[in-house]
Design a protein around this motif. Structure first.
Motif, mmCIF file in Angstrom:
data_model
loop_
_atom_site.group_PDB
_atom_site.id
_atom_site.type_symbol
_atom_site.label_atom_id
_atom_site.label_comp_id
_atom_site.label_asym_id
_atom_site.label_seq_id
_atom_site.Cartn_x
_atom_site.Cartn_y
_atom_site.Cartn_z
ATOM 1 N N ALA A 64 0.830 -1.209 0.000
ATOM 2 C CA ALA A 64 0.000 0.000 0.000
ATOM 3 C C ALA A 64 0.861 1.254 0.000
ATOM 4 C CB ALA A 64 -0.937 0.000 1.204
ATOM 5 N N TYR A 65 2.057 1.150 0.566
ATOM 6 C CA TYR A 65 2.948 2.308 0.645
ATOM 7 C C TYR A 65 3.746 2.508 -0.642
ATOM 8 C CZ TYR A 65 6.400 -1.312 1.623
ATOM 9 O OH TYR A 65 7.202 -2.432 1.546
ATOM 10 N N ASP A 66 3.662 1.575 -1.589
ATOM 11 C CA ASP A 66 4.395 1.677 -2.853
ATOM 12 C C ASP A 66 3.573 1.033 -3.968
ATOM 13 O OD1 ASP A 66 6.393 1.983 -4.802
ATOM 14 O OD2 ASP A 66 7.326 0.077 -4.258
ATOM 15 N N ASP A 67 2.749 1.806 -4.646
ATOM 16 C CA ASP A 67 1.923 1.308 -5.745
ATOM 17 C C ASP A 67 0.889 0.297 -5.246
ATOM 18 O OD1 ASP A 67 0.915 1.017 -8.268
ATOM 19 O OD2 ASP A 67 2.647 -0.039 -9.080
ATOM 20 N N GLY A 68 -0.036 0.765 -4.431
ATOM 21 C CA GLY A 68 -1.053 -0.077 -3.818
ATOM 22 C C GLY A 68 -2.004 -0.745 -4.785
ATOM 23 N N ALA A 69 -2.062 -0.303 -6.030
ATOM 24 C CA ALA A 69 -2.940 -0.918 -7.021
ATOM 25 C C ALA A 69 -2.310 -2.155 -7.653
ATOM 26 C CB ALA A 69 -3.289 0.093 -8.111
ATOM 27 N N ARG A 70 -1.057 -2.383 -7.381
ATOM 28 C CA ARG A 70 -0.339 -3.504 -8.005
ATOM 29 C C ARG A 70 -0.403 -4.762 -7.131
ATOM 30 N NH1 ARG A 70 6.123 -3.684 -8.991
ATOM 31 N NH2 ARG A 70 6.207 -5.831 -9.711
ATOM 32 N N ARG A 71 -0.849 -5.864 -7.729
ATOM 33 C CA ARG A 71 -0.838 -7.162 -7.045
ATOM 34 C C ARG A 71 0.515 -7.815 -7.282
ATOM 35 N NH1 ARG A 71 -5.526 -9.671 -5.324
ATOM 36 N NH2 ARG A 71 -7.359 -8.417 -5.741
ATOM 37 N N ARG A 72 1.048 -8.368 -6.228
ATOM 38 C CA ARG A 72 2.322 -9.089 -6.321
ATOM 39 C C ARG A 72 2.103 -10.491 -5.775
ATOM 40 N NH1 ARG A 72 6.451 -4.466 -5.714
ATOM 41 N NH2 ARG A 72 5.093 -2.664 -5.698
ATOM 42 N N THR A 73 3.020 -11.401 -6.084
ATOM 43 C CA THR A 73 2.912 -12.761 -5.555
ATOM 44 C C THR A 73 4.216 -13.161 -4.888
ATOM 45 O OG1 THR A 73 3.596 -13.722 -7.667
ATOM 46 C CG2 THR A 73 1.241 -13.489 -7.293
ATOM 47 N N TYR A 74 4.075 -13.925 -3.818
ATOM 48 C CA TYR A 74 5.251 -14.488 -3.154
ATOM 49 C C TYR A 74 5.875 -15.530 -4.086
ATOM 50 C CZ TYR A 74 4.032 -12.431 1.364
ATOM 51 O OH TYR A 74 3.772 -11.556 2.390
ATOM 52 N N THR A 75 7.190 -15.551 -4.178
ATOM 53 C CA THR A 75 7.841 -16.530 -5.047
ATOM 54 C C THR A 75 8.123 -17.843 -4.328
ATOM 55 O OG1 THR A 75 10.001 -15.582 -4.521
ATOM 56 C CG2 THR A 75 8.917 -14.792 -6.524
ATOM 57 N N ASP A 76 8.303 -17.803 -3.013
ATOM 58 C CA ASP A 76 8.660 -19.012 -2.270
ATOM 59 C C ASP A 76 7.514 -19.589 -1.448
ATOM 60 O OD1 ASP A 76 11.227 -18.878 -3.280
ATOM 61 O OD2 ASP A 76 11.988 -17.711 -1.588
ATOM 62 N N SER A 77 6.311 -19.068 -1.622
ATOM 63 C CA SER A 77 5.141 -19.542 -0.883
ATOM 64 C C SER A 77 3.934 -19.532 -1.809
ATOM 65 C CB SER A 77 4.854 -18.620 0.308
ATOM 66 O OG SER A 77 5.944 -18.595 1.196
ATOM 67 N N ARG A 78 3.082 -20.540 -1.647
ATOM 68 C CA ARG A 78 1.864 -20.598 -2.444
ATOM 69 C C ARG A 78 0.805 -21.374 -1.682
ATOM 70 N NH1 ARG A 78 1.249 -25.560 -4.952
ATOM 71 N NH2 ARG A 78 3.102 -26.839 -5.077
ATOM 72 N N TRP A 79 -0.451 -21.217 -2.113
ATOM 73 C CA TRP A 79 -1.549 -21.989 -1.541
ATOM 74 C C TRP A 79 -1.532 -23.397 -2.117
ATOM 75 C CZ3 TRP A 79 -3.195 -19.895 2.593
ATOM 76 C CH2 TRP A 79 -3.372 -18.524 2.720
ATOM 77 N N ALA A 80 -2.075 -24.361 -1.399
ATOM 78 C CA ALA A 80 -2.137 -25.750 -1.870
ATOM 79 C C ALA A 80 -3.102 -25.894 -3.048
ATOM 80 C CB ALA A 80 -2.561 -26.666 -0.727
#
Length: 192
Positions: A64-80
């Motif tokens: 939110a403090y740096d381009d809050g409209a942008r979605r990012r994804t974790y590279t080393d974690s994911r949902w099952a």
């Protein structure tokens, strides 16, 4: 010549390492096994759908403090599995198997609108879960509809987001159960 033989020996030994061993395998998470009781009548079915951006197992976050409209994804974690599938499974464990009363002749249709960890600062985040619910009885007739939004503090990393997501799912389950219990008399009235 000695260097060349050493290099060939190293390459030959590297071929002995199994190809299925990953050096940096991503951590895989779900919403956990804790299940709050479903304080409402059982339902015949629960279906959860989600928009395309929530249709993958990627764990998403925003800065939110740096381009809050942008979605990012974790590279080393994911949902099952995609979040809608995990949410559907968690709610079914509670609501479809609720003991005691006979199941209402209804289905709960949930549209998952949001599940994202938002960082307000690099050290602090919150997990937001938003969904729209429809209680459908007597075929596809919508008896009641309501929107739900839950937010939990999520710490500063993916594990904090997972813990917050599990807590948000628990809270959503409680809110849905209370709502379904309140609508029970309306279902009975429509039967008559």
């Amino acid at each position: 010549m000695r260097i060349l033989l050493s290099l060939l020996a190293a390459l030959a030994m590297a071929g002995c390492v199994p190809n299925n061993v990953r050096q940096n395998e991503a951590a895989v998470f779900d919403f956990g096994t804790a299940a709050a009781g479903w304080a409402a009548p059982a339902l015949q079915r629960i279906d959860v759908a989600a928009p395309s951006w929530l249709g993958t197992p990627a764990m998403q976050y925003r800065l939110a403090y740096d381009d809050g409209a942008r979605r990012r994804t974790y590279t080393d974690s994911r949902w099952a599995a995609p979040p809608a599938e995990l949410l559907e499974q968690a709610l079914r464990r509670r609501a479809v198997a609720a003991g005691g009363e006979a199941a209402l002749p209804c289905r709960l249709r949930l549209e998952l609108d949001e599940l994202v960890q938002t960082f307000d600062t690099p050290q602090a985040s919150r997990l937001g879960l938003a969904a729209r619910a429809r209680l459908m009885c007597h075929g596809e007739q919508t008896l009641a509809a309501r929107s739900f939004a839950v937010e939990h503090p999520a710490g500063s990393d993916a594990r904090g987001g997972v813990a917050a997501a599990a807590a948000a799912v628990q809270e959503l389950g409680k809110q849905l159960a209370a709502w379904v219990a309140a609508e029970k008399s309306a279902v009975a009235a429509r039967r008559d």
